[in-house]
Write a protein that holds these residues in place. Structure first.
Motif, PDB file in Angstrom:
ATOM      1  N   LYS A  89       0.861  -1.450  -0.146  1.00  0.00           N
ATOM      2  CA  LYS A  89      -0.015  -0.106  -0.018  1.00  0.00           C
ATOM      3  C   LYS A  89       0.808   1.378   0.106  1.00  0.00           C
ATOM      4  O   LYS A  89       2.232   1.530   0.390  1.00  0.00           O
ATOM      5  CB  LYS A  89      -1.001  -0.025   1.256  1.00  0.00           C
ATOM      6  CG  LYS A  89      -1.796  -1.290   1.316  1.00  0.00           C
ATOM      7  CD  LYS A  89      -2.683  -1.406   0.267  1.00  0.00           C
ATOM      8  CE  LYS A  89      -3.308  -2.772   0.438  1.00  0.00           C
ATOM      9  NZ  LYS A  89      -4.101  -3.521  -1.091  1.00  0.00           N
ATOM     10  N   ILE A  90       0.154   2.417  -0.373  1.00  0.00           N
ATOM     11  CA  ILE A  90       0.831   3.531  -0.395  1.00  0.00           C
ATOM     12  C   ILE A  90       0.143   4.288   0.895  1.00  0.00           C
ATOM     13  O   ILE A  90      -1.097   4.427   0.765  1.00  0.00           O
ATOM     14  CB  ILE A  90       0.337   4.675  -1.493  1.00  0.00           C
ATOM     15  CG1 ILE A  90       1.121   3.778  -2.795  1.00  0.00           C
ATOM     16  CG2 ILE A  90       0.943   5.988  -1.691  1.00  0.00           C
ATOM     17  CD1 ILE A  90       0.555   4.372  -4.412  1.00  0.00           C
ATOM     18  N   GLN A  91       0.990   4.795   1.764  1.00  0.00           N
ATOM     19  CA  GLN A  91       0.564   5.273   2.818  1.00  0.00           C
ATOM     20  C   GLN A  91       1.023   6.667   3.343  1.00  0.00           C
ATOM     21  O   GLN A  91       2.183   6.818   3.262  1.00  0.00           O
ATOM     22  CB  GLN A  91       1.097   4.489   4.308  1.00  0.00           C
ATOM     23  CG  GLN A  91       0.317   2.941   3.877  1.00  0.00           C
ATOM     24  CD  GLN A  91       0.892   2.028   5.059  1.00  0.00           C
ATOM     25  OE1 GLN A  91       0.090   1.873   5.810  1.00  0.00           O
ATOM     26  NE2 GLN A  91       1.906   1.601   5.133  1.00  0.00           N
ATOM     27  N   MET A  92       0.109   7.753   3.691  1.00  0.00           N
ATOM     28  CA  MET A  92       0.389   8.882   3.903  1.00  0.00           C
ATOM     29  C   MET A  92      -0.155   9.489   5.184  1.00  0.00           C
ATOM     30  O   MET A  92      -1.488   9.357   5.297  1.00  0.00           O
ATOM     31  CB  MET A  92      -0.066  10.014   2.843  1.00  0.00           C
ATOM     32  CG  MET A  92       0.262  11.498   3.090  1.00  0.00           C
ATOM     33  SD  MET A  92       0.053  12.505   1.755  1.00  0.00           S
ATOM     34  CE  MET A  92      -1.823  12.871   2.283  1.00  0.00           C
ATOM     35  N   ALA A  93       0.725   9.672   6.216  1.00  0.00           N
ATOM     36  CA  ALA A  93       0.028  10.194   7.354  1.00  0.00           C
ATOM     37  C   ALA A  93      -0.104  11.592   7.334  1.00  0.00           C
ATOM     38  O   ALA A  93       0.672  12.581   6.559  1.00  0.00           O
ATOM     39  CB  ALA A  93       1.243  10.116   8.636  1.00  0.00           C
ATOM     40  N   PHE A  94      -1.065  12.098   8.043  1.00  0.00           N
ATOM     41  CA  PHE A  94      -1.539  13.695   8.035  1.00  0.00           C
ATOM     42  C   PHE A  94      -1.995  13.978   9.544  1.00  0.00           C
ATOM     43  O   PHE A  94      -2.441  12.825  10.255  1.00  0.00           O
ATOM     44  CB  PHE A  94      -2.267  14.000   6.900  1.00  0.00           C
ATOM     45  CG  PHE A  94      -3.647  13.390   7.172  1.00  0.00           C
ATOM     46  CD1 PHE A  94      -4.719  14.201   7.450  1.00  0.00           C
ATOM     47  CD2 PHE A  94      -3.904  11.994   6.474  1.00  0.00           C
ATOM     48  CE1 PHE A  94      -6.077  13.419   7.444  1.00  0.00           C
ATOM     49  CE2 PHE A  94      -5.148  11.463   6.492  1.00  0.00           C
ATOM     50  CZ  PHE A  94      -6.470  12.176   6.913  1.00  0.00           C
ATOM     51  N   THR A  95      -2.336  15.184   9.696  1.00  0.00           N
ATOM     52  CA  THR A  95      -3.147  15.695  10.767  1.00  0.00           C
ATOM     53  C   THR A  95      -4.337  16.238  10.385  1.00  0.00           C
ATOM     54  O   THR A  95      -4.219  17.291   9.681  1.00  0.00           O
ATOM     55  CB  THR A  95      -2.356  16.800  11.918  1.00  0.00           C
ATOM     56  OG1 THR A  95      -1.235  15.757  12.329  1.00  0.00           O
ATOM     57  CG2 THR A  95      -3.160  17.271  12.857  1.00  0.00           C
ATOM     58  N   LEU A  96      -5.606  15.903  10.856  1.00  0.00           N
ATOM     59  CA  LEU A  96      -6.826  16.420  10.619  1.00  0.00           C
ATOM     60  C   LEU A  96      -7.058  17.563  11.774  1.00  0.00           C
ATOM     61  O   LEU A  96      -7.502  17.157  12.674  1.00  0.00           O
ATOM     62  CB  LEU A  96      -7.583  15.613  10.327  1.00  0.00           C
ATOM     63  CG  LEU A  96      -9.206  16.115  10.179  1.00  0.00           C
ATOM     64  CD1 LEU A  96      -9.068  16.939   8.639  1.00  0.00           C
ATOM     65  CD2 LEU A  96     -10.266  15.014  10.010  1.00  0.00           C
ATOM     66  N   ASN A  97      -7.037  18.882  11.446  1.00  0.00           N
ATOM     67  CA  ASN A  97      -7.426  19.815  12.489  1.00  0.00           C
ATOM     68  C   ASN A  97      -9.184  20.124  12.150  1.00  0.00           C
ATOM     69  O   ASN A  97      -9.359  20.904  11.047  1.00  0.00           O
ATOM     70  CB  ASN A  97      -6.786  21.080  12.355  1.00  0.00           C
ATOM     71  CG  ASN A  97      -5.116  20.698  12.418  1.00  0.00           C
ATOM     72  OD1 ASN A  97      -4.627  21.034  13.465  1.00  0.00           O
ATOM     73  ND2 ASN A  97      -4.406  20.607  11.165  1.00  0.00           N
ATOM     74  N   TRP A  98     -10.111  19.770  13.099  1.00  0.00           N
ATOM     75  CA  TRP A  98     -11.257  19.814  12.820  1.00  0.00           C
ATOM     76  C   TRP A  98     -11.992  19.821  14.031  1.00  0.00           C
ATOM     77  O   TRP A  98     -11.485  19.835  15.152  1.00  0.00           O
ATOM     78  CB  TRP A  98     -11.783  18.721  11.890  1.00  0.00           C
ATOM     79  CG  TRP A  98     -11.559  17.272  12.684  1.00  0.00           C
ATOM     80  CD1 TRP A  98     -10.323  16.922  13.396  1.00  0.00           C
ATOM     81  CD2 TRP A  98     -12.549  16.264  12.468  1.00  0.00           C
ATOM     82  NE1 TRP A  98     -10.772  15.679  13.728  1.00  0.00           N
ATOM     83  CE2 TRP A  98     -11.981  14.955  13.171  1.00  0.00           C
ATOM     84  CE3 TRP A  98     -13.600  15.934  11.929  1.00  0.00           C
ATOM     85  CZ2 TRP A  98     -12.700  13.945  13.467  1.00  0.00           C
ATOM     86  CZ3 TRP A  98     -14.302  14.573  11.996  1.00  0.00           C
ATOM     87  CH2 TRP A  98     -13.782  13.721  12.634  1.00  0.00           C
ATOM     88  N   SER A  99     -13.303  20.090  14.163  1.00  0.00           N
ATOM     89  CA  SER A  99     -14.213  20.216  15.132  1.00  0.00           C
ATOM     90  C   SER A  99     -14.974  18.887  14.993  1.00  0.00           C
ATOM     91  O   SER A  99     -16.168  18.854  14.282  1.00  0.00           O
ATOM     92  CB  SER A  99     -15.059  21.501  15.304  1.00  0.00           C
ATOM     93  OG  SER A  99     -15.968  21.338  16.415  1.00  0.00           O
ATOM     94  N   GLU A 100     -14.854  17.798  15.854  1.00  0.00           N
ATOM     95  CA  GLU A 100     -15.690  16.538  15.764  1.00  0.00           C
ATOM     96  C   GLU A 100     -16.835  16.683  16.726  1.00  0.00           C
ATOM     97  O   GLU A 100     -16.470  17.045  17.962  1.00  0.00           O
ATOM     98  CB  GLU A 100     -14.701  15.458  15.979  1.00  0.00           C
ATOM     99  CG  GLU A 100     -15.649  14.023  15.739  1.00  0.00           C
ATOM    100  CD  GLU A 100     -14.755  12.765  15.920  1.00  0.00           C
ATOM    101  OE1 GLU A 100     -15.066  11.671  15.737  1.00  0.00           O
ATOM    102  OE2 GLU A 100     -13.576  12.917  16.657  1.00  0.00           O
ATOM    103  N   PRO A 101     -18.032  16.363  16.080  1.00  0.00           N
ATOM    104  CA  PRO A 101     -19.120  16.115  17.150  1.00  0.00           C
ATOM    105  C   PRO A 101     -18.807  15.514  18.673  1.00  0.00           C
ATOM    106  O   PRO A 101     -18.424  14.465  18.438  1.00  0.00           O
ATOM    107  CB  PRO A 101     -20.202  15.564  16.337  1.00  0.00           C
ATOM    108  CG  PRO A 101     -19.959  15.909  14.887  1.00  0.00           C
ATOM    109  CD  PRO A 101     -18.389  15.970  14.926  1.00  0.00           C
ATOM    110  N   GLY A 102     -19.202  16.297  19.711  1.00  0.00           N
ATOM    111  CA  GLY A 102     -18.839  15.525  20.974  1.00  0.00           C
ATOM    112  C   GLY A 102     -17.752  15.751  21.497  1.00  0.00           C
ATOM    113  O   GLY A 102     -17.440  15.415  22.647  1.00  0.00           O
ATOM    114  N   ARG A 103     -16.514  16.511  20.493  1.00  0.00           N
ATOM    115  CA  ARG A 103     -15.308  16.378  21.050  1.00  0.00           C
ATOM    116  C   ARG A 103     -14.746  17.894  20.900  1.00  0.00           C
ATOM    117  O   ARG A 103     -13.975  18.447  21.694  1.00  0.00           O
ATOM    118  CB  ARG A 103     -14.393  15.548  20.268  1.00  0.00           C
ATOM    119  CG  ARG A 103     -14.466  14.000  20.532  1.00  0.00           C
ATOM    120  CD  ARG A 103     -13.602  13.356  19.755  1.00  0.00           C
ATOM    121  NE  ARG A 103     -12.446  13.592  19.917  1.00  0.00           N
ATOM    122  CZ  ARG A 103     -11.154  13.322  19.210  1.00  0.00           C
ATOM    123  NH1 ARG A 103     -11.408  13.029  17.770  1.00  0.00           N
ATOM    124  NH2 ARG A 103      -9.856  13.740  19.457  1.00  0.00           N
TER     125      ARG A 103
END
Length: 408
Positions: A89-103
């Protein structure tokens, strides 16, 4: 008179499988509907362009568009980086800056896991995602967030899951260089990891699967040989399309396997690639943090995993030079004994024998056929590694021959 293009298994013919060839494989070697989707994707996509490197910027753009349809509110993708390791597999790590419901506002580290144009393991991303979700709470696995099962939004089929910290082998070892094969964890680390290895396998197989079934995760009938037949036919379709030469021993093996299909008395979650190299662990605490690489997983017979993780290819001898350690963990019979105690399930020697022959058979399918075909056509970012895997074929052929001598 047949042409080369119509001849399944010829050097030229399987470079561009026709719909007629694919349908002929389906009729001759029928498997379950979800596995057939994986095979159809593999064979139909083969006629496409060779693998071309995507830049992190290009994948980040595709990822952002993908997330726009699934994430409410503002978000940002940052810290993108390639991950190495594995053979498929081709794999790319990243950070998702977001507003998750409940968190609320959070910065979650995630992983984009995408197929190359053709992968070593034929897989259907929806099946992989559902298997991982079914295993959550039973053993440590990354949470699957979203899937693009058919590659409609990414260059190829992909899934997005949480990033999990850990390593696949001790930082000081020089073993396990090729996809974790033969990793030596050392006596101290081994003593802490081996019980978790057995406990996790037992927990996976003893999980009740009465609530686990879908179009992407087909459950075979218990009390029948359906599971074994589906797995065998899956590999036989691949062998016919991917091989570049005739191997009489493979015909002997397939014939014996077909004549001796075992009955599955209890359907379990099967990982399909349960071995060293496919779990992450924290080296300081010696705690397994996640089980990875579920693309060969299915609902079926637990003996498939038991035979697989005890294959000689995945183990090595202990420090005494005499004791062989299955998956670098513990002796085969000790593994089976501890597994029975942990799971409450029996280990059937007859089924271990059948699945050992089967595992040896499909290891040759993967190395002599698929690795050859994919590397030859330039269909993967790992073509050099795949070509290197062909180097173990003589060892695998010898092992298959030795197994068949005991049963034929």
């Amino acid at each position: 008179m047949q042409t080369a293009v119509e001849t399944t298994g010829s050097v030229v013919g399987s470079d561009h499988p026709t719909e007629g060839m694919i349908e002929a494989g389906r009729r001759r070697f029928p498997t379950d509907s979800a596995s057939q989707i994986a095979l159809d994707l593999k064979f139909r996509r083969r006629g496409g362009p060779i693998w071309m490197r995507s830049t992190p910027e290009e994948l980040s753009t595709a990822l952002t568009k993908f997330l726009e349809k699934r994430v409410e509110g503002d978000f940002a993708v940052t810290d993108t980086r390639w991950l190495t390791g594995g053979a498929s597999k081709i794999q790319m790590a990243f950070t998702l800056n977001w507003s998750e419901p409940g968190r609320g506002p959070v910065a979650d580290r995630m992983l984009l896991r995408m197929d190359p144009p053709e992968t070593l393991n034929a897989t259907f991303k929806q099946t992989e995602a559902e298997l991982i979700s079914a295993a959550r709470g039973v053993l440590p696995v990354p949470a699957v967030r979203w899937t693009d099962a058919y590659g409609d939004e990414f260059p190829e089929p992909a899934l997005v899951c949480d990033f999990v910290d850990g390593v696949t082998k001790p930082q000081t070892t020089k073993t396990g260089q090729v996809s974790g094969l033969g990793t030596n964890f050392g006596p101290e680390l081994r003593a802490k990891l081996a019980p978790q290895f057995v406990q996790h396998l037992a927990a996976l197989h003893s999980r009740d699967v009465s609530d686990v079934t879908s179009d992407a995760l087909v459950r075979p009938d218990s009390g029948t040989n359906q599971s074994a037949l589906w797995r065998l036919n899956f590999e036989r379709q691949i062998w016919e399309q991917d091989r570049g030469e005739d191997v009489p021993l493979m015909d002997v093996a397939a014939g014996w396997l077909e004549r001796n299909l075992p009955v599955t008395e209890r359907v379990s979650l099967v990982h399909g690639d349960f071995r060293s190299g496919n779990f992450l662990f924290d080296e300081k605490s010696a705690t397994v943090t996640a089980w990875l690489d579920w693309e060969l997983g299915h609902l079926g017979d637990r003996h498939a995993d038991l035979a697989y993780c005890t294959q000689p290819l995945y183990g090595h001898y202990a420090e005494d030079g005499k004791t062989f350690l299955a998956s670098g963990m513990l002796p085969r019979e000790d593994l089976f004994e501890q597994y029975e105690k942990a799971s409450g399930l029996t280990v059937d020697p007859a089924r271990i024998e059948w699945y050992s022959v089967f595992c040896s058979y499909y290891a040759i399918v993967k190395t002599l056929a698929t690795s050859y075909r994919v590397a030859r056509l330039g269909r993967s970012h790992q073509d050099v590694l795949l070509a290197r895997l062909e180097g173990v074929v003589p060892v695998l052929v010898r092992e298959l021959g030795q197994l068949l001598e005991k049963v034929v």
